[in-house]
Design a protein around this motif. Sequence first.
Motif, mmCIF file in Angstrom:
data_model
loop_
_atom_site.group_PDB
_atom_site.id
_atom_site.type_symbol
_atom_site.label_atom_id
_atom_site.label_comp_id
_atom_site.label_asym_id
_atom_site.label_seq_id
_atom_site.Cartn_x
_atom_site.Cartn_y
_atom_site.Cartn_z
ATOM 1 N N ILE A 1 0.845 -1.200 0.000
ATOM 2 C CA ILE A 1 0.000 0.000 0.000
ATOM 3 C C ILE A 1 0.877 1.245 0.000
ATOM 4 O O ILE A 1 0.642 2.208 -0.747
ATOM 5 N N GLU B 1 1.026 4.137 -2.741
ATOM 6 C CA GLU B 1 0.702 5.534 -2.406
ATOM 7 C C GLU B 1 1.812 6.471 -2.869
ATOM 8 O O GLU B 1 1.541 7.544 -3.423
ATOM 9 N N LYS C 1 -6.029 -0.245 -4.163
ATOM 10 C CA LYS C 1 -5.511 -0.542 -2.830
ATOM 11 C C LYS C 1 -6.264 -1.716 -2.201
ATOM 12 O O LYS C 1 -5.666 -2.584 -1.559
ATOM 13 N N GLU D 1 -13.483 4.042 2.142
ATOM 14 C CA GLU D 1 -12.102 3.655 2.414
ATOM 15 C C GLU D 1 -12.029 2.845 3.715
ATOM 16 O O GLU D 1 -11.264 1.891 3.826
ATOM 17 N N ILE E 1 -10.319 -0.618 3.152
ATOM 18 C CA ILE E 1 -8.910 -0.652 3.566
ATOM 19 C C ILE E 1 -8.809 -0.866 5.081
ATOM 20 O O ILE E 1 -8.021 -1.700 5.530
ATOM 21 N N LYS F 1 -0.475 4.782 7.060
ATOM 22 C CA LYS F 1 -0.262 5.882 6.113
ATOM 23 C C LYS F 1 -0.133 7.219 6.874
ATOM 24 O O LYS F 1 0.763 8.030 6.603
#
Lengths: 332, 332, 332, 332, 332, 332
Positions: free
Chosen positions: D225, D229, D252, E214, E218, E226
């Motif tokens: 991921i 990104e 993703k 998301e 995810i 992230k």
Amino acid sequence: MSRRFISQLGQRENVDETFLASQKQLRANRNGNLYLQLQLSDRTGSMMAMQWNASDKIFDSFDDGNYVRIQGTTQLYNGSIQIIVTSIEPVDSETIDEADYCILTEQEIERLVNQLGEKLRQLDNPALRNLAECFLSDEVFMSKFSRAPAGVKNHHAYHGGLLEHVVGLIELVQIVTPQYPQLNPDLMTMGAFLHDSGKIDELEYDRSFAYSDEGQMIGHLVMGIKILEDKTQQSEQLSGEPFPKELLLRLKHMIVSHHGEYEFGSPKLPMTPEAIALHFLDNLDAKMHLANQLITTDVIGDSRWTSYQPSWGRKLFKGTPAEDPPAEPPAE
Amino acid sequence: MSRRFISQLGQRENVDETFLASQKQLRANRNGNLYLQLQLSDRTGSMMAMQWNASDKIFDSFDDGNYVRIQGTTQLYNGSIQIIVTSIEPVDSETIDEADYCILTEQEIERLVNQLGEKLRQLDNPALRNLAECFLSDEVFMSKFSRAPAGVKNHHAYHGGLLEHVVGLIELVQIVTPQYPQLNPDLMTMGAFLHDSGKIDELEYDRSFAYSDEGQMIGHLVMGIKILEDKTQQSEQLSGEPFPKELLLRLKHMIVSHHGEYEFGSPKLPMTPEAIALHFLDNLDAKMHLANQLITTDVIGDSRWTSYQPSWGRKLFKGTPAEDPPAEPPAE
Amino acid sequence: MSRRFISQLGQRENVDETFLASQKQLRANRNGNLYLQLQLSDRTGSMMAMQWNASDKIFDSFDDGNYVRIQGTTQLYNGSIQIIVTSIEPVDSETIDEADYCILTEQEIERLVNQLGEKLRQLDNPALRNLAECFLSDEVFMSKFSRAPAGVKNHHAYHGGLLEHVVGLIELVQIVTPQYPQLNPDLMTMGAFLHDSGKIDELEYDRSFAYSDEGQMIGHLVMGIKILEDKTQQSEQLSGEPFPKELLLRLKHMIVSHHGEYEFGSPKLPMTPEAIALHFLDNLDAKMHLANQLITTDVIGDSRWTSYQPSWGRKLFKGTPAEDPPAEPPAE
Amino acid sequence: MSRRFISQLGQRENVDETFLASQKQLRANRNGNLYLQLQLSDRTGSMMAMQWNASDKIFDSFDDGNYVRIQGTTQLYNGSIQIIVTSIEPVDSETIDEADYCILTEQEIERLVNQLGEKLRQLDNPALRNLAECFLSDEVFMSKFSRAPAGVKNHHAYHGGLLEHVVGLIELVQIVTPQYPQLNPDLMTMGAFLHDSGKIDELEYDRSFAYSDEGQMIGHLVMGIKILEDKTQQSEQLSGEPFPKELLLRLKHMIVSHHGEYEFGSPKLPMTPEAIALHFLDNLDAKMHLANQLITTDVIGDSRWTSYQPSWGRKLFKGTPAEDPPAEPPAE
Amino acid sequence: MSRRFISQLGQRENVDETFLASQKQLRANRNGNLYLQLQLSDRTGSMMAMQWNASDKIFDSFDDGNYVRIQGTTQLYNGSIQIIVTSIEPVDSETIDEADYCILTEQEIERLVNQLGEKLRQLDNPALRNLAECFLSDEVFMSKFSRAPAGVKNHHAYHGGLLEHVVGLIELVQIVTPQYPQLNPDLMTMGAFLHDSGKIDELEYDRSFAYSDEGQMIGHLVMGIKILEDKTQQSEQLSGEPFPKELLLRLKHMIVSHHGEYEFGSPKLPMTPEAIALHFLDNLDAKMHLANQLITTDVIGDSRWTSYQPSWGRKLFKGTPAEDPPAEPPAE
Amino acid sequence: MSRRFISQLGQRENVDETFLASQKQLRANRNGNLYLQLQLSDRTGSMMAMQWNASDKIFDSFDDGNYVRIQGTTQLYNGSIQIIVTSIEPVDSETIDEADYCILTEQEIERLVNQLGEKLRQLDNPALRNLAECFLSDEVFMSKFSRAPAGVKNHHAYHGGLLEHVVGLIELVQIVTPQYPQLNPDLMTMGAFLHDSGKIDELEYDRSFAYSDEGQMIGHLVMGIKILEDKTQQSEQLSGEPFPKELLLRLKHMIVSHHGEYEFGSPKLPMTPEAIALHFLDNLDAKMHLANQLITTDVIGDSRWTSYQPSWGRKLFKGTPAEDPPAEPPAE
């Protein structure tokens, strides 16, 4: 005129019959109107009943545990027969034949108690026989033991159900044990007698059936150990002799492991021949009763299958009555 | 002089005795020296044997399946008794008492075959009785059925083991069935007879025991269905009458579901009373034999516990022999 | 005027359209009033319909399987569109364009049958090609095979669904197989053809879709083995040559293991390259159809997610139509 | 004279051949004597080697990663062929034909890189095509990506294995995608390209193969991921346009869910058609390679079964070579 | 007159009170009549409300998020209190005491933010302290972090819930850490701070609470990585020093593994002392809040047990208030 | 000269040191030669030792539990350090500093007992305080409780380990409880004190550590209930007052449910706030000790990871000592 039992009722049938009432409630529907909901039972089963536009007065006219005369009409709702009640009134219990309402009558329970006593008094092992006698002569224990159900729902869920399950299991155990010489017959009988004894306090069964707080928080496996320990001590005092240590250990192990798997609440797996055998035979007896009950009381009359049983992960096959395999062969 | 059996051997004991040889291998150790490894058995069990500094000549001097006279010394290795062999030579099978080496002798197998025949010929249901007769009069089937083990290891892993398990299970089924009126006795007996019949081809058992390719890829549950279908067709041709459809379905279901759980290779869960009962009783019988075998053959002589059984997730309790609960009470 | 299909209906819409009726029932609500409940379908989907204050007369005016003209209004109930019917009347099937009601028309099914025949007749292996021919020339088999759905609900649950799934899977198998030289192409094609063949008798699909008794008690994996065995025998008689033993074993293994896991009812895990590949590709094809159906028929129109699918343990993401990634890039 | 490869070696064979050395260790046996243990490999496989009575001097005479000439004898140990070494000496790598030792040569890897570039540059979606270009033109990324194995053991465990798996999977994805119109072809290709990209840092593969600390503590799903990104950001800067938000989310999601089940380390289940399809196809490709490798490298030469694979819960069927079903039909 | 809170309402009670409205819907019942359904809440809980015979006009008279004055009557429905509304009208938010409606007021949230800042600024490790400062000075992050709930339902499901959970967990972590010298206190505090930080984007919490796309695809574990990576980079730029690599790895590992088991969506199991400890303490804190909420808000007022919690597989014991064990001992 | 402890030993080191001997065995190797195997320990750990060519005389020269002077050399075997012994002789225990050999000295145990007493005598609830006093003044109980290990292997597996675990857990419980007002502090302390009390008889710990028969067949959860029940009765007799029923129930429930899951042998899941909290804190404490022990005693000195722990399904990360995150920041 002969009685029409719950198991005989079909759809859209007029009913005028007496039942045992329980779980009565006065509830409001979405529009705020009151209705009465209660459970009616006889010895063949139970069903829900509704009376629309009920009132506090109707609600107060009888108690849970009363016999009530019901007038109304049956209908199928969510796959079960229920009654839309038009009239409900209490009935004098003197005018009632108890055998129509209880799965086990007082006489039947008494007979089972006698059977149990006979079987236990024939044990060869003196320590176990003495121990059994301590249980049999404990009136509080025997009164609870002969009245408790074996469960809140599922198999043997009626007064005397525990006793009936235990006597049946002792019979089963006694015919199976001779097949396996490594099994100690007296241990098998005592294990069958005591495996569920914790249920006398795990469950509450005066009015309706429920788990006691202790039942939910400790459970009948652990509670049964306490009952056995107390009685063993009493038996030692009476006999003046110590109870054989390993024998007691084996008996306790049978109680603690009889559910057979951790996920069913056994803190230990069966690790002696007797504990292994008891687990299978107890399970067999329970499942045979459950299957019989599901098949005989299933209301979907025209289907060859019962409804799906989520807790068992399956339907049961009822088959075609006419072609049923147990049918007698034609005379030869 | 009486024979010294494998189950009687202790550590560091000199041995001069005859055994049945199998699984012989000539292997090299890390230093490249050859040694002979083989399995020795008599009717009380089996053990590994090693001969250091072996040669092709020794290796070729006997075959798997021969009786061999072994001289050497026992030692404990990884918790098992094994023999360090100093001399090995084949023995004429004429001089041997077969009963010392086989768990079941020819006579015992014959007696079990007769018992099986008697029980099946007493079925009430004519369709099932005819079907049974077709199996009994099929010599190829009966020859395999009476020679097959019930498994490669675990319970009943010896010639005739399948037959012994089945006859034992039929006996068990026939004493238990009357306890539950919903069970069809003839179906129960036939189910017990046929539930493992696929094992006659699932396993190979001429020299040593192994799974056949078909056994590994299809399995005895599915293979048993094929055997039943073929015989049912034959039975219909003989009797000139169609086999009752639902009866056949119930019988096939018993075979296909008798392992009881998906994870044990049953493609269907038991959904009839007979299938449920057969699953529990088959499991009980298998586990009783397994437990007995583990407890009686365990070599850790001074422990009250067997070694841990990974596939069963537990040890078994052997207990203190002297204090063993089945002991007779002193005369009173 | 063009037809308004079920998938196009929104809330609170007036409807006057013809549908296929099924599952009609006359039921009583809690107040004892009768209402009619039925399922209406066209080729884009199905929905429930209710007519309040119905009567036996209305109930008897049409049969399951008839085309009926429906007048009424749609409403959203528990997340699904249903119709409150004000008028229902049967329609002559002659006036109907079948293509509006069936997911697969007769022509489409015929075309699929031809495709299947072509593919099977191109097999290189003569034994498999002969076997395939025996299936193709068996009218009873082909009639069932081309009419059966692939399931009662979930993917391909419509007449011809099994055939469509199988032809699609053969296509998939034939484009994937060349990627893996260890896969036998003919075995892959035959495995794809036969893996679900037991469904022709596992399911009942004349009026509505249901499992047959045999389907529930034995299952299509085991039933497919029987079908294959019978046809193999027939093929051997026709060709006069024995069918290669290991080839048959591999084919049977593909059928018996294609669900891939014990818990999904496979009595054996896939143990050959072909069985492993077939399991993944069958699963892929089934899940792709299921996902497509869930995403395209989901009625929660303004959500980017389908409703939660308990049996699959997840929701599916539908996304924002306008921004949908498959959108064509602007002309460059 | 042609080379004798590891896969061709049998028992008790004299060997004088050059191999690639790795994992060399100097160890003491129970008696305190030193021995050298190392792994030898060529492109057909690897095997253990032992030199008894070794010394520091021998140990220091070569390094892991050197080519070494080995003299010695093979033997079977625990079901695997190993070599008892009598002499070991380093060989000049100039004299070596690399193609004998690597599963993928530099040329083959280069060809795969080119194939990958071609496929990615043909994407229709400009955002995905730009993104792909950013990866392709990142030399550090491409250098790692084309050298990394796909795993430490199991399938594709060799330099270039990740690249070979990815290119193979893209091919597979591109032939399968047209079968299912709901699948976005460009997303499928990019998902196949990037699903395992985290492995370039999850694994260490300079000398021997191992998990990096980050690989063990974070894992390639999450690491991938981050890689995506960073590159997306770079791609946005280059193109001056925002990357479509939902498209990125879908990509993703494919990475994060491609193991398909929680228990295999996917923090999310596949919830888009592309994620579902990628999971099955990735799994198919991995299992096909694994099965092929198990079947072709299994040393138990005379068995029709591989040894039991604990992590896969099964053996694989190798079958009888002569009767192998893929055999060509006789010319007609 | 003091306000009557939702948690104080009983059955059949007249209500005239102001609540916060949400989830308003205009729906049709089976007879096609429209009704309004909405959720009402104050700081003690929430309940459903129905207004029969509603209209578009009523529906449009207020918005989700408005305060509304409600007149009506309570009733018990499916074990929950709901209100049958007779009148609903919006109320000016100026006239409202926010503290009656929010579980956390603006001041309380501000106080928690300050507490968080204090704790983080006291970290000893300069790299972690700098990193924390980057978070604290990021207004967008802090605004989301202080407003997000910790979940959609279950524990801490209200504005500020995430912040409250995190500050509570940091406190817990800081009193527990000194018990175990192997735990790095600063890592523990930072892990507690950041473990759920992905929730600021996993959830949507402007009007009502829901998962973002998301969030569903995810998940907050991966999203938190992230966030941490971006801030670490920023921190490195500010401080001009590289963030210690292993320290970052340990922190990321705590985020990625804090659910503790694969089946709860952790792609990695906790493998450092800090990750193990954080998992247990986070779980403890969440379960303590959940248990407290279930026990204090359970409406079955006269039962000693809460209703069954399917997701937790149990009921909770509320006990007898009067006999409650925490009761003070009588003055001595 | 200072002692060289087991945890300090490396490979190929000469040793001349005194250790505590246990588990001595005289065994034969494959060639029939005898060797002595025993375990040596000091307070930093334990290791295996071998003496080749041993004799009965050597074997009889010392007993398990003796201190022995060992001369020999270390070597790595299967990832563990062991000693090849050249000389072994018993040492007079008078000359020994006990603190070198026991993890807890007599003084340390005494100090822990005092701490325990202090904490229990400060309970507010008089019933619980009285009950605690009954335990503290029971010399047999306290003697066992202060000597028992907390387990046979894993965490706290040394004399006094149970006591140390319990005192540590009480400390933990007492600092955590104030965070959650719903927790009854006295119940928490008593639960922590008694949760593992059944271990005093579940384990045998005179010479070496093992499970007792009762421990294996009944288990410390159920055995702890018996201990609590007996003491409660005694406490009631002493105080002349009935022990509060619900309080006892809650305490028993904490014992019976503290393993938290059925699969870990809890027959009931935690259903009170105190039982839930105790389960998490007990688990945290046990896992912290286990992790610490695995990380600090791991012999693979140059790896950043411990070896794989099968029962825990993971390795633990030890990290790079030099870069260890807890390192002090440079003075600023």
